[in-house]
Enzyme design. Structure first.
Site, short mmCIF file in Angstrom:
data_model
loop_
_atom_site.label_atom_id
_atom_site.label_comp_id
_atom_site.label_asym_id
_atom_site.label_seq_id
_atom_site.Cartn_x
_atom_site.Cartn_y
_atom_site.Cartn_z
N ASP A 149 18.99 21.67 9.08
CA ASP A 149 17.64 22.01 8.45
C ASP A 149 17.87 23.25 8.17
O ASP A 149 17.93 24.08 9.13
CB ASP A 149 16.68 21.27 9.41
N SER A 162 7.09 19.24 9.32
CA SER A 162 7.45 20.78 9.42
C SER A 162 6.13 21.53 10.10
O SER A 162 5.88 21.09 11.22
CB SER A 162 7.35 21.21 7.68
N HIS A 173 15.76 19.78 4.77
CA HIS A 173 14.35 20.16 5.22
C HIS A 173 13.67 19.25 4.24
O HIS A 173 13.55 19.42 3.05
CB HIS A 173 13.86 21.66 5.27
#
Length: 426
Positions: A344, A216, A373
């Site tokens: 995502d 991320s 995610h």
């Protein structure tokens, strides 16, 4: 030194286009120690089919001919765990709250940075006695507000360590209970701490190869670092997972529909970190809006009140635009594997810099049809075990370490001068 090949090895892959829901024309190529050849003819023989990547994946990148042979997991279909993958939000939330958290003893090292700040490095305890000094080192970069306590981080740590790797988690300022000693947190734009951590680790283990894995926001920082360091990057390889890439696009999607739930949760986590160190920010003048940051209801509000001012940006949009790792791909000279999920909710599919990845001979992109995610609840250990991505990441970095693969445009892994870091005991 890469191992020599006795003869041409045929490889093929069939990337999947998630926009048109169709297979792209299969490509065939072979390579030997001397040359690589390509053709667009379909593969029809059983032997060729055995090396074909499964159509459930979208695969592209200038380095596909180098890295695909090392990733056998891509020959099998991506099978998400039933029911959980029916909804991207369900998979994301399940992984965040119900994935197992491996128990591992960590040894913390706090480093004082040149600007007076501090970051925390969590090493697997006992590895200095167990491993030789030239064992490869893996630096893990968690996502926004994440740290060494996160399940996805610990699963990767355990897997790499079981393969003889030395692993360290880089907890950014305020994250994972890392100390905050100056009125400045970390950000997507700031690479200073990353440079100092890499310099410190390189100085401690000068005979070891260094690698990085980021998730991320940690992936965004890692890719920006690798791109900015370019030919002089000290890392021998890097892996980016669920990278938002284009922060402007990610911000747009972050404020829509169910994503608002994630926005509120992350802003709450940021405010919690901030409140622990609020006294450091007393009497901050200029454009700082400390009350707004302290009570932020969104990540954008927090960034507007504090982050973008701390790092010299005139607006949040300017901060996001200048901090996006999508602009760094073209400069990457280090082997880089990017793994994304097509569904995502936080790292949008449309933000992936496909053209730059295609043109860069050092990059490979793998897009799974599901995953959410930080989810990827699939594979042999689903639903409570390690993410589906972990074996793929391990195969990639093991391949780089075993065969000493380096970017075709550079073999310069000399990090240059190492600037001393002062230890801070907490």
């Amino acid at each position: 030194m890469a191992k020599s090949l006795a003869g041409p090895i045929p490889i093929s892959f069939r990337p999947y286009n998630h926009t048109t829901n169709s297979l792209i024309t299969p490509l065939r190529f072979s390579f030997s120690a001397r040359h690589v050849t390509f053709s667009a003819a379909p593969m029809s023989t059983p032997a060729a089919a055995a090396t074909t990547t499964h159509p459930s994946f979208e695969i592209l990148g200038g380095a596909h001919h180098r890295f695909l042979p090392a990733l056998p997991h891509l020959a099998r279909p991506y099978r998400p765990f039933p029911l959980l993958a029916a909804n991207r939000h369900l998979e994301t939330i399940f992984a965040a709250f119900f994935r197992s958290v491996p128990d591992v003893r960590l040894r913390r090292e706090c480093l004082r940075t040149q600007d007076g700040g501090a970051v925390a490095l969590d090493w697997a305890a006992g590895d200095d006695r167990r491993l030789p000094p030239d064992s490869p080192v893996l630096i893990l970069l968690p996502g926004l507000t994440g740290g060494s306590e996160d399940s996805y981080v610990r699963h990767m740590l355990i897997r790499a360590r079981s393969n003889g790797w030395r692993v360290v988690v880089f907890n950014s300022r305020g994250c994972g209970d890392s100390p905050v000693t100056t009125p400045q947190f970390y950000s997507a734009s700031f690479l200073g701490d990353m440079r100092e951590v890499v310099s410190h680790v390189t100085g401690r283990y000068p005979n070891a190869n260094l690698y990085g894995v980021g998730w991320s926001l940690g992936a965004n920082i890692l890719v920006r670092y690798v791109g900015q360091e370019s030919h002089n990057c000290p890392l021998s390889g890097a892996v980016s997972l669920c990278n938002p890439f284009n922060l402007v696009v990610a911000d747009e999607d972050f404020r829509k529909g169910f994503n608002i739930i994630y926005d509120k949760a992350l802003s709450k986590a940021l405010c919690k970190i901030f409140k622990k160190h609020a006294l450091l920010f007393e009497d901050m003048g200029g454009e700082f809006n400390i009350p707004m940051a302290a009570k932020a209801k969104s990540v954008r509000e927090f960034d507007d009140g504090l982050t973008r001012v701390s790092f010299g940006f005139k607006s949040v949009d300017e901060y996001y635009s200048n901090s996006s790792s999508s602009d760094s791909i073209k400069h990457v000279k280090t082997p880089l594997l990017c793994i994304q999920a097509a569904n995502d909710p936080i790292a949008p599919y449309r933000g992936i810099p496909r053209e730059d990845i295609k043109e860069n001979p050092n990059c490979l992109l793998v897009v799974t049809p599901k995953g959410g995610h930080l989810g990827w609840v699939a594979g042999d250990e689903a639903p409570l075990g390690a993410p589906w991505t972990d074996p793929l990441v391990t195969d990639f970095i093991q391949y780089l370490e075993r065969d000493a693969v380096t970017a075709p445009e550079t073999n310069n892994n000399n990090p240059g001068s190492k600037e001393a870091l002062h230890h801070l005991e907490v």
